[in-house]
Write an enzyme that holds these catalytic residues in place. Structure first.
Site, PDB file in Angstrom:
ATOM      1  CE  LYS A 277      -2.184   1.910   5.689  1.00 32.18           C
ATOM      2  NZ  LYS A 277      -0.799   2.406   5.620  1.00 32.18           N
ATOM      3  CD  GLU A 349      -0.574  -2.792   1.376  1.00 30.32           C
ATOM      4  OE1 GLU A 349       0.157  -2.494   2.332  1.00 30.32           O
ATOM      5  OE2 GLU A 349      -1.087  -1.943   0.629  1.00 30.32           O
ATOM      6  NE  ARG A 351       7.123  -2.310   0.086  1.00 30.09           N
ATOM      7  CZ  ARG A 351       7.867  -1.424   0.735  1.00 30.09           C
ATOM      8  NH1 ARG A 351       9.146  -1.674   0.973  1.00 30.09           N
ATOM      9  NH2 ARG A 351       7.359  -0.286   1.144  1.00 30.09           N
TER      10      ARG A 351
HETATM   11  N1  BES Z   1      -0.916   2.280   0.858  1.00 34.51           N
HETATM   12  C1  BES Z   1       0.169   2.594   1.700  1.00 34.51           C
HETATM   13  C2  BES Z   1       0.910   3.846   1.258  1.00 34.51           C
HETATM   14  C3  BES Z   1       0.194   5.138   1.521  1.00 34.51           C
HETATM   15  C4  BES Z   1       0.175   5.699   2.766  1.00 34.51           C
HETATM   16  C5  BES Z   1      -0.415   5.799   0.473  1.00 34.51           C
HETATM   17  C6  BES Z   1      -0.476   6.910   2.974  1.00 34.51           C
HETATM   18  C7  BES Z   1      -1.044   7.004   0.690  1.00 34.51           C
HETATM   19  C8  BES Z   1      -1.101   7.549   1.937  1.00 34.51           C
HETATM   20  C9  BES Z   1       1.175   1.450   1.727  1.00 34.51           C
HETATM   21  O1  BES Z   1       0.619   0.189   1.615  1.00 34.51           O
HETATM   22  C10 BES Z   1       1.857   1.508   3.036  1.00 34.51           C
HETATM   23  O2  BES Z   1       1.229   1.301   4.025  1.00 34.51           O
HETATM   24  N2  BES Z   1       3.149   1.791   3.009  1.00 34.51           N
HETATM   25  C11 BES Z   1       3.911   1.917   4.187  1.00 34.51           C
HETATM   26  C12 BES Z   1       5.232   1.230   3.953  1.00 34.51           C
HETATM   27  C13 BES Z   1       6.031   1.047   5.200  1.00 34.51           C
HETATM   28  C14 BES Z   1       5.375   0.069   6.124  1.00 34.51           C
HETATM   29  C15 BES Z   1       7.408   0.569   4.806  1.00 34.51           C
HETATM   30  C16 BES Z   1       4.099   3.393   4.473  1.00 34.51           C
HETATM   31  O3  BES Z   1       4.275   4.168   3.543  1.00 34.51           O
HETATM   32  O4  BES Z   1       4.041   3.768   5.643  1.00 34.51           O
HETATM   33 ZN    ZN Z   2      -1.130   0.059   0.654  1.00 30.26          ZN
HETATM   34 MN    MN Z   3       0.054  -0.606   3.493  1.00 35.65          MN
END
Ligand code: BES
Ligand code: ZN
Ligand code: MN
Length: 492
Positions: A277, A349, A351
């Site tokens: 990230k 991750e 899912r």
């Molecule tokens: N934990 C995150 C989702 C999230 C992001 C929750 C920001 C709250 C605030 C999750 O694991 C994630 O990183 N999801 C990605 C999925 C993508 C790579 C398909 C996302 O939402 O960007």
């Molecule tokens: Zn996450």
């Molecule tokens: Mn994530």
């Protein structure tokens, strides 16, 4: 918070007194009585202060003639057929009480006529909001300490007219348990990831099991490997913290009654892994175990309420880190279900840990399973911080959850998981890819989970927007503990 319910007449109260006034200065019974003994001084005061009874506003009045109370706080209740006005008023009142450090208060229950509102509902709201309002974050590891869960030591006497029944007390206690469940969820969410690790979550749940007398077993990585949980383990393999599958069994119901299974996403920190990230606000990824926190908080609440229902709580706990041992984009893993997954993005991750937990849940023959997860940023784009996303393969279950959300005012909004979306998850190298492109991100994530929740009625709550607030008041919200408790209260 120390609660009691009595039915003293308001003019006899000598300590701090709280009465409500509806919109257009329409007094509640208690306010009317105070106005009467003060020979109209209360209403005259409200008028000169230009206090209309708007919800969320309040005024403190002292030295009312004929009134023994050291002070009278008049809270605006807004419309008397609107439950949101009531919730807002009570929240505001407790906030004010918290600031005033008043140690003993007497609160008069208004006569509300909102649809679906009864005394039970009001009691639950008052005690859960009050318990919740007194939450204070401290860096502490003994998050199960009763005092900290209950909030500040303040005595709240809720007052009603007429006879206090055992039912009144029971509903009041239920709200207190729900508030404590929220406070536990908030503590777990707010604790930093160097303390709140998968092992910490496992230990807390075990301790809770000991306290409230239900069995908890935790599967380590070796046991998960034996079960074939290749997706879950692919997330933790880059971290020094071992993954845990927490399995708590609360048996309040009949022996052969099928359980409701609650599954929490417990990513104690989500760096994204090799699909790292960006650094802005990355600290907030300590909240990525918000789903786990909420199901553990709910477990505390229902075991304190002694709900006559069977519930199993599963938590898929892992830390998502990059390292020489971490999963690479393009890696293919085999899940417990036998399906293979091409991991195109290691940041998707949640899912991966949930799919194996959902397959594991099959063994428990659930009456229904609900997973709770801070799953997608896309869900925040669609629903913001107001509603959690609801996805389900069963209309009746979805309806029950939506209803529980409206009643508890911990709302959800249903989104589709139509087959049409599923081909976004096609992979050339496995049964499924773990991402489905930019379009409909929270839906494709839910479609992915649906592939593993085929054996029972299932719902998924995406709480990415609702589990915590950012900015100046950054912190965990304790949602969706109220929703889950309301749902389970209905089902029990
Ligand atoms: N934990 C995150 C989702 C999230 C992001 C929750 C920001 C709250 C605030 C999750 O694991 C994630 O990183 N999801 C990605 C999925 C993508 C790579 C398909 C996302 O939402 O960007
Ligand atoms: Zn996450
Ligand atoms: Mn994530």
């Amino acid at each position: 918070m120390d609660f009691s319910i009595t039915s003293k007449s308001p003019e006899t109260i000598t300590s701090y007194l709280i009465v409500g006034v509806f919109a257009d200065r329409k007094p509640t019974h208690a306010a009317k009585l105070i106005d009467k003994v003060s020979k109209g001084t209360l209403q005259r005061n409200l008028k000169s202060l230009n206090f209309s009874g708007e919800s969320g506003k309040s005024v403190e009045i002292t030295n009312l003639p004929g009134v023994k109370a050291k002070a009278v706080l008049v809270i605006g209740l807004g419309s008397n057929n609107c439950k949101i006005d009531f919730i807002r008023s009570i929240q505001n009142m407790f906030k004010r009480m918290r600031e005033s450090k008043e140690s003993s208060i007497n609160l008069y229950l208004p006569e509300l006529k909102a649809p679906g509102v009864n005394r039970a509902w009001m009691w639950r709201q008052i005690s859960s909001i009050g318990t919740n309002a007194d939450y204070q974050y401290q860096l502490r590891k003994n998050v199960l300490d009763g005092k900290s869960l209950s909030g500040a030591t303040r005595r709240v006497s809720a007052q009603i007219e007429g006879k206090v029944t055992d039912l009144d007390r029971a509903h009041f206690k239920q709200g207190h348990a729900i508030g404590k469940g929220m406070n536990l969820a908030k503590d777990l969410g707010n604790l930093p990831a160097n303390i709140c690790t998968p092992t910490f979550l496992a230990d807390i749940t075990k301790k809770l099991g000991k306290l409230n007398k239900f069995p908890v077993k935790c599967l380590g990585e070796a046991e998960m490997k034996k079960l074939g949980m290749g997706a879950l383990l692919s997330v933790s393999q880059g971290s020094d913290q071992p993954a845990q599958l927490i399995h708590a069994t609360y048996s309040g119901g009949k022996k052969n009654e099928k359980p409701i299974v609650l599954v929490g996403k417990g990513i104690t920190f989500d760096t994204g892994g090799i699909s790292l990230k960006s650094s802005g606000e990355m600290d907030e990824m300590k909240y990525d175990m918000g789903g786990a926190a909420s199901v553990i908080g709910t477990l505390l609440a229902i075991s304190e309420m002694k709900l006559p229902i069977n519930v199993v709580v599963l938590v898929a706990a892992a830390e998502n880190m990059p390292s020489g041992a971490a999963t690479r984009p393009g890696d293919v893993v085999e899940t417990m279900s036998g399906k293979t997954i091409e991991i195109l993005n290691t940041d998707a991750e949640g899912r991966l840990v949930l799919c194996d937990a959902l397959t594991y849940a099959e063994k428990l023959k659930p009456a229904a399973a609900i997973d709770v997860a801070t799953l997608t940023g896309a869900c925040i784009v669609s629903l913001g911080k107001v509603a959690s996303g609801l996805f389900s393969n069963n209309d009746e279950l979805a309806e029950q959850i939506s209803h529980a959300g409206t009643v508890s005012w911990d709302r959800v909004w249903r989104m589709p998981i139509w087959k049409d979306y599923k081909n976004q998850l096609d992979s050339n190298f496995a049964d499924l890819a773990n991402i489905g492109g930019r379009a409909a991100g929270s839906i494709t994530a839910a479609c992915f989970l649906a592939e593993f929740a085929t054996a029972y009625p299932w719902a998924h709550l995406d709480i990415a927007g609702t589990a915590w607030v950012s900015g100046k008041n950054k912190g965990s919200t304790g949602r969706p503990v109220p929703l889950l408790c309301e749902f389970l209260l209905h089902r029990s």
